[in-house]
Design a protein around this motif. Sequence first.
Motif, PDB file in Angstrom:
ATOM      1  N   ILE A 109      10.458  10.194   5.055  1.00 48.07           N
ATOM      2  CA  ILE A 109       9.109  10.750   4.938  1.00 48.07           C
ATOM      3  C   ILE A 109       8.066   9.680   5.225  1.00 48.07           C
ATOM      4  O   ILE A 109       7.078   9.918   5.927  1.00 48.07           O
ATOM      5  CB  ILE A 109       8.897  11.364   3.540  1.00 48.07           C
ATOM      6  N   VAL A 110       8.294   8.472   4.700  1.00 47.47           N
ATOM      7  CA  VAL A 110       7.360   7.372   4.948  1.00 47.47           C
ATOM      8  C   VAL A 110       7.323   7.014   6.428  1.00 47.47           C
ATOM      9  O   VAL A 110       6.248   6.892   7.029  1.00 47.47           O
ATOM     10  CB  VAL A 110       7.752   6.139   4.105  1.00 47.47           C
ATOM     11  N   GLY A 146       0.817  -1.212   0.000  1.00 51.88           N
ATOM     12  CA  GLY A 146       0.000   0.000   0.000  1.00 51.88           C
ATOM     13  C   GLY A 146       0.847   1.257   0.000  1.00 51.88           C
ATOM     14  O   GLY A 146       0.524   2.243  -0.683  1.00 51.88           O
ATOM     15  N   ILE A 147       1.936   1.231   0.769  1.00 50.28           N
ATOM     16  CA  ILE A 147       2.851   2.380   0.792  1.00 50.28           C
ATOM     17  C   ILE A 147       3.470   2.587  -0.588  1.00 50.28           C
ATOM     18  O   ILE A 147       3.540   3.718  -1.094  1.00 50.28           O
ATOM     19  CB  ILE A 147       3.946   2.167   1.852  1.00 50.28           C
ATOM     20  N   VAL A 169       3.468   6.016  -2.882  1.00 49.38           N
ATOM     21  CA  VAL A 169       4.659   6.841  -3.113  1.00 49.38           C
ATOM     22  C   VAL A 169       5.207   6.712  -4.526  1.00 49.38           C
ATOM     23  O   VAL A 169       5.952   7.586  -4.989  1.00 49.38           O
ATOM     24  CB  VAL A 169       5.774   6.498  -2.096  1.00 49.38           C
ATOM     25  N   THR A 170       4.853   5.626  -5.238  1.00 50.31           N
ATOM     26  CA  THR A 170       5.331   5.484  -6.621  1.00 50.31           C
ATOM     27  C   THR A 170       4.365   6.082  -7.634  1.00 50.31           C
ATOM     28  O   THR A 170       4.603   5.997  -8.834  1.00 50.31           O
ATOM     29  CB  THR A 170       5.555   3.999  -6.970  1.00 50.31           C
ATOM     30  N   ILE A 189       6.491  11.171  -3.896  1.00 51.06           N
ATOM     31  CA  ILE A 189       7.892  11.324  -3.477  1.00 51.06           C
ATOM     32  C   ILE A 189       8.846  10.356  -4.186  1.00 51.06           C
ATOM     33  O   ILE A 189      10.047  10.574  -4.183  1.00 51.06           O
ATOM     34  CB  ILE A 189       8.023  11.154  -1.950  1.00 51.06           C
ATOM     35  N   LEU A 190       8.317   9.282  -4.769  1.00 50.66           N
ATOM     36  CA  LEU A 190       9.184   8.315  -5.442  1.00 50.66           C
ATOM     37  C   LEU A 190       8.471   7.776  -6.688  1.00 50.66           C
ATOM     38  O   LEU A 190       8.147   6.593  -6.765  1.00 50.66           O
ATOM     39  CB  LEU A 190       9.519   7.162  -4.489  1.00 50.66           C
ATOM     40  N   PRO A 191       8.218   8.634  -7.667  1.00 47.67           N
ATOM     41  CA  PRO A 191       7.411   8.226  -8.829  1.00 47.67           C
ATOM     42  C   PRO A 191       8.057   7.124  -9.662  1.00 47.67           C
ATOM     43  O   PRO A 191       9.205   7.240 -10.080  1.00 47.67           O
ATOM     44  CB  PRO A 191       7.286   9.526  -9.636  1.00 47.67           C
TER      45      PRO A 191
END
Length: 225
Positions: free
Chosen positions: A133-134, A35-36, A40-41, A46-48
Amino acid sequence: MSQRLIELLLDALTETLAMVGVSGLLATLFGVPLGILLLVTGPGHILPRPLFNRIAGLVVNATRSTPFIILMVGIIPLTRALVGTSIGTAAAIVPLVIAATPFVARQVEAALREVDPGLIEAAQAMGATPLQIVAKVLVPEALPGIAVGLTITVVSLIGYSAMAGAVGGGGLGDLGIRYGYQRFQGEVMAAVVVVLILLVQGVQSLGDGFARRLDRRHRAAEPRR
């Protein structure tokens, strides 16, 4: 209620609790990180990673849209390869985990989306890495919502575990099918339904209480403006 029926109910309840407990734990271990990653992707986060996000989203959606009974029957070869059998409590855990993991992932993703984007921007401005951040912003801020999502997942697993009884999965569902339906023992079916209702109510109450406690702690930790 006869002594024999009480013994059957206790044995079936133990099997159900084992199925739900183990599958819920494994689904949480797999589903929370997934889920995280789904969040974030995503584009602009923040991490595409668009390709990974698209493929992971398709797999999650495909699994979630498959009816559990079809999923359970369809992965019998995998279940047999992993646990050595396709019937019983241990065998039921495999499809339960596969069904619940994407559900947990979407619940976690939804909870994380509720986090104030300003907090993420502030963390980025201070030079925080995506992992920081996570760990220090997203997850702590979303904990109450994640707790609610996990509660919903466990309640769903109770229903899935009862459904697993239709194909020899053991537990309360199996007891209801074998004795209540096939042997026309209405008192067994009624007892199974009552126990399932009480089990769901207990899990829901505990989960709601835990989520409220997390929310109060979160609010108390917020700096006063």
